[in-house]
Design a protein around this motif. Sequence first.
Motif, PDB file in Angstrom:
ATOM      1  N   THR A 255       0.808  -1.226   0.000  1.00 50.12           N
ATOM      2  CA  THR A 255       0.000   0.000   0.000  1.00 50.12           C
ATOM      3  C   THR A 255       0.836   1.267   0.000  1.00 50.12           C
ATOM      4  OG1 THR A 255      -1.775  -1.133   1.188  1.00 50.12           O
ATOM      5  CG2 THR A 255      -1.801   1.264   1.216  1.00 50.12           C
ATOM      6  N   LEU A 256       1.780   1.376   0.937  1.00 48.67           N
ATOM      7  CA  LEU A 256       2.546   2.620   1.053  1.00 48.67           C
ATOM      8  C   LEU A 256       3.391   2.913  -0.187  1.00 48.67           C
ATOM      9  CD1 LEU A 256       3.590   2.608   4.820  1.00 48.67           C
ATOM     10  CD2 LEU A 256       2.055   4.211   3.672  1.00 48.67           C
ATOM     11  N   PRO A 257       4.150   1.933  -0.703  1.00 56.36           N
ATOM     12  CA  PRO A 257       4.882   2.217  -1.951  1.00 56.36           C
ATOM     13  C   PRO A 257       3.969   2.564  -3.110  1.00 56.36           C
ATOM     14  CG  PRO A 257       5.802   0.287  -0.866  1.00 56.36           C
ATOM     15  CD  PRO A 257       4.538   0.625  -0.150  1.00 56.36           C
ATOM     16  N   LEU A 258       2.770   1.947  -3.156  1.00 59.53           N
ATOM     17  CA  LEU A 258       1.838   2.249  -4.236  1.00 59.53           C
ATOM     18  C   LEU A 258       1.308   3.675  -4.110  1.00 59.53           C
ATOM     19  CD1 LEU A 258       0.403   1.164  -6.714  1.00 59.53           C
ATOM     20  CD2 LEU A 258      -1.439   0.341  -5.227  1.00 59.53           C
ATOM     21  N   VAL A 259       0.988   4.088  -2.872  1.00 59.59           N
ATOM     22  CA  VAL A 259       0.562   5.478  -2.643  1.00 59.59           C
ATOM     23  C   VAL A 259       1.676   6.441  -3.037  1.00 59.59           C
ATOM     24  CG1 VAL A 259      -0.040   7.161  -0.853  1.00 59.59           C
ATOM     25  CG2 VAL A 259      -1.097   4.892  -0.831  1.00 59.59           C
ATOM     26  N   MET A 260       2.894   6.087  -2.674  1.00 62.89           N
ATOM     27  CA  MET A 260       4.050   6.905  -3.025  1.00 62.89           C
ATOM     28  C   MET A 260       4.189   7.019  -4.535  1.00 62.89           C
ATOM     29  SD  MET A 260       7.945   6.176  -1.763  1.00 62.89           S
ATOM     30  CE  MET A 260       9.316   7.269  -2.114  1.00 62.89           C
ATOM     31  N   ALA A 261       4.042   5.905  -5.237  1.00 64.50           N
ATOM     32  CA  ALA A 261       4.194   5.891  -6.694  1.00 64.50           C
ATOM     33  C   ALA A 261       3.107   6.711  -7.372  1.00 64.50           C
ATOM     34  CB  ALA A 261       4.170   4.450  -7.199  1.00 64.50           C
ATOM     35  N   ILE A 262       1.855   6.522  -6.948  1.00 63.37           N
ATOM     36  CA  ILE A 262       0.743   7.258  -7.561  1.00 63.37           C
ATOM     37  C   ILE A 262       0.903   8.757  -7.326  1.00 63.37           C
ATOM     38  CG2 ILE A 262      -1.745   7.665  -7.443  1.00 63.37           C
ATOM     39  CD1 ILE A 262      -2.080   4.669  -6.814  1.00 63.37           C
ATOM     40  N   SER A 263       1.307   9.127  -6.117  1.00 66.16           N
ATOM     41  CA  SER A 263       1.487  10.550  -5.789  1.00 66.16           C
ATOM     42  C   SER A 263       2.605  11.165  -6.622  1.00 66.16           C
ATOM     43  CB  SER A 263       1.787  10.704  -4.299  1.00 66.16           C
ATOM     44  OG  SER A 263       0.736  10.193  -3.509  1.00 66.16           O
ATOM     45  N   LEU A 303      10.275  12.224 -11.917  1.00 60.30           N
ATOM     46  CA  LEU A 303       9.231  11.784 -10.985  1.00 60.30           C
ATOM     47  C   LEU A 303       8.388  10.663 -11.592  1.00 60.30           C
ATOM     48  CD1 LEU A 303       8.083  15.237  -9.542  1.00 60.30           C
ATOM     49  CD2 LEU A 303       9.406  13.468  -8.358  1.00 60.30           C
ATOM     50  N   LEU A 304       8.148  10.728 -12.892  1.00 57.54           N
ATOM     51  CA  LEU A 304       7.415   9.650 -13.562  1.00 57.54           C
ATOM     52  C   LEU A 304       8.213   8.348 -13.529  1.00 57.54           C
ATOM     53  CD1 LEU A 304       5.949  11.487 -16.706  1.00 57.54           C
ATOM     54  CD2 LEU A 304       4.885  11.112 -14.472  1.00 57.54           C
ATOM     55  N   PHE A 305       9.516   8.428 -13.746  1.00 60.22           N
ATOM     56  CA  PHE A 305      10.363   7.237 -13.666  1.00 60.22           C
ATOM     57  C   PHE A 305      10.394   6.681 -12.251  1.00 60.22           C
ATOM     58  CE2 PHE A 305      11.740   8.146 -17.879  1.00 60.22           C
ATOM     59  CZ  PHE A 305      12.382   7.014 -18.345  1.00 60.22           C
ATOM     60  N   ALA A 306      10.445   7.576 -11.260  1.00 62.93           N
ATOM     61  CA  ALA A 306      10.437   7.124  -9.875  1.00 62.93           C
ATOM     62  C   ALA A 306       9.130   6.411  -9.551  1.00 62.93           C
ATOM     63  CB  ALA A 306      10.633   8.318  -8.935  1.00 62.93           C
ATOM     64  N   ALA A 307       8.020   6.944 -10.054  1.00 62.47           N
ATOM     65  CA  ALA A 307       6.729   6.300  -9.828  1.00 62.47           C
ATOM     66  C   ALA A 307       6.696   4.908 -10.444  1.00 62.47           C
ATOM     67  CB  ALA A 307       5.614   7.168 -10.425  1.00 62.47           C
ATOM     68  N   TRP A 308       7.238   4.776 -11.645  1.00 61.39           N
ATOM     69  CA  TRP A 308       7.318   3.475 -12.320  1.00 61.39           C
ATOM     70  C   TRP A 308       8.052   2.467 -11.460  1.00 61.39           C
ATOM     71  CZ3 TRP A 308       6.177   1.155 -17.169  1.00 61.39           C
ATOM     72  CH2 TRP A 308       6.949   0.050 -17.501  1.00 61.39           C
TER      73      TRP A 308
END
Length: 440
Positions: A255-263, A303-308
């Motif tokens: 959950t937390l990494p996914l929230v981080m990625a989406i944000s 930031l897009l690459f980090a989210a990926w």
Amino acid sequence: MSHLLNVEEAPAPLSPNRPSMAAFLALGFRPLYIAGASWALISIALWIFTPQLLTGPLSMVGWHAHEMLWGFIITIAVGFLLTASATWTGFNPLHGTPLAVLCILWCIARIGFLAGGLTGFWVALVAELLFFAGSAVALGRVMIKGRSRRNYGVPVLIFMLGVADLMYLLAALDGNYIELMQRFDIGLIGMAIIALLIARRVIPFFAMRMVPDLKIPMLTRSGQYQMVFSGLALAAGIGVQITGTPMTPGSGVHTLPLVMAISLFITGLISLGQLFYWKPKAVLHKPMLWILYLGYAFIGIGLLFAAWQFSNLFDPAILNGVLARSATHVHLIGLAGFCILIIGMLTRTALGHLGRPLALDRSMLAGHWLVVVAAVLRLAALWPTATSVHLLHLSAVAWIVALGLYLWRFVPMLIRPRPDKPAPVAAAKKPAVVRPAEAR
């Protein structure tokens, strides 16, 4: 908006002023721009050409990552904020002896982390934390005194970057590389928040000042969303550290990494969307402007690459090669983003605050292009080929020459009074008065 960074554009002096300690310590950008740019040059030279010297608790890649983010990038941000806050509030947060003490703390930290040994490490750690705490307190004091409510979050962000620094340094003592880089990402995101906040305010202002009849919307609403989602990403990253949630590729979706990625993904999209509304075609003939646009664009892309990477939604096999490396989003955001943006800010804000004409000479323009070349070559070196090492070395050389040109051109100006505000005559025996007006 004109009160945000209302610099004076004074004519060039009829005769050069002598170096002055009072002028040098008049505003934060003067010593910290010199310190940060000098260290950026030295640290890269050490990391690329003499890495065997980097020993101790903070060593090798851990030292390199720390010194580029906290020792250079965040130092420049602090120097800018200590200067810009004088304009925002009407009060100079640090000058004279207090500013000198802050710079001495910064120097102690750099020497301690480089010298090696546990004692040097702890001395450096304490000095660095005092540097961030002192900066945050000074900024907070003038924000409250000047009732600059919209900027109350700035000293909090600086303090949080100090906390992230502490977390990173403690991870270095443990020797856990995965944890170390996760905590580095927290510092990277924290700095991204500050960079986006500053750039979103000053880039449209600078552009409309330099391009006749250019009108750019301030995009206040999108900026607020940008801050909310980047702050959410930072909070999720801290939560990952507290809970020990795995973030490596193939560890599953949490959950937390996914929230981080989406944000981070939303923040990146907002950043790129803002660039469209800033009319980039209108500034292509102005190197002092397009360098800022380019750095801002790379932050958004990074930031897009980090989210990926943080999403963990993809099989590790899909992330083979460059995309699977944390170095990809780090260098997109850090080198291609922050550093390209910084060379533009180092030049534009220094010229403005020093009362110099807002025009690039050949050495300044060469420095801009060399930083871009350094970023491109460093990104190309991420691909594991026979030429990677050579590209890395060429990138380092371009970087060193770029910062060398900046120091060669700007140090003589940064250690002297403004041309329109000469130093007082020695015979008068009056102390130099530092006024916030120098920041305008």
